[in-house]
Scaffold this motif. Structure first.
Motif: not given
Length: 201
Positions: A75, A142, A145-146, A156, A167
């Motif tokens: 992360p 967000v 990244l997911v 995140v 998030v």
């Protein structure tokens, strides 16, 4: 810290690299391919080399401030990469808008085609690109990244230094926009690009 560091774990490597800088190369070998792939999806292959190199250079320079209580450095590294990509936001949005408008853009080959091999409809490509371009930088970070880095909500939050609640709200807002843009073109694309909360909750 909750206990002794695992010398082979990410935190142990970072701690050890303060005395032996060459140890930090192990983190590069572990995570550079993932960071490069993520950067290529966001900005294209050309920019991905620079983003990856700058991510690890920045990580190396700031490693003394790393929270050794966090065993997994992924992360942290994705957060650095996202910040660097954010500095090129205009280039990313310009590329996405070009793809949305024409269906042809150099970035398309590096991120749209790899996003889901089952997606072949050009309309889905252009609609997705337009939807991503319309998102705020924070919402797009967000969402991707997911979806593309496969980070969970807490990861995140750690990566972007924001609360988990933020998030969730950003992801929900981004998911709504993407779904609205795609309509009924390809439900599998929405599922694959924008995972449901259940898979990361």
């Amino acid at each position: 810290m909750s206990g002794p560091l695992n010398p082979g774990g990410d935190a142990g490597i970072i701690a050890g690299s303060l005395e032996r800088p060459d140890l930090f190369a192990e983190l590069y070998h572990r995570y550079a391919p993932d960071i490069h792939r993520y950067a290529a999806r966001r900005l294209g292959d050309g920019a991905a080399d620079d983003i990856t190199a700058d991510t690890f250079l920045s990580a190396f320079r700031t490693r003394s401030r790393y929270d050794l209580g966090r065993e997994n450095a992924r992360p942290w590294l994705y957060g650095i990469a996202a910040n660097l990509i954010g500095k090129q936001r205009r280039a990313e949005v310009r590329a996405l808008r070009a793809l949305a408008r024409t269906g042809n853009d150099p970035v398309a080959e590096s991120w749209v085609d790899r996003a889901d091999s089952r997606v072949t409809a050009q309309a889905a490509h252009t609609s997705l690109a337009g939807a991503l371009a319309s998102l705020s930088a924070g919402d797009r970070h967000v969402l991707l990244l997911v979806a593309w880095a496969d980070l969970g909500y807490q990861e995140v939050a750690d990566a972007l230094s924001i609360p988990v609640g933020t998030v969730r709200s950003r992801l929900n807002r981004a998911r709504r926009k993407v779904r609205g843009a795609l309509g009924d073109l390809d439900p599998t694309l929405v599922h694959d690009i924008v995972p449901e909360a259940a898979s990361h909750g």
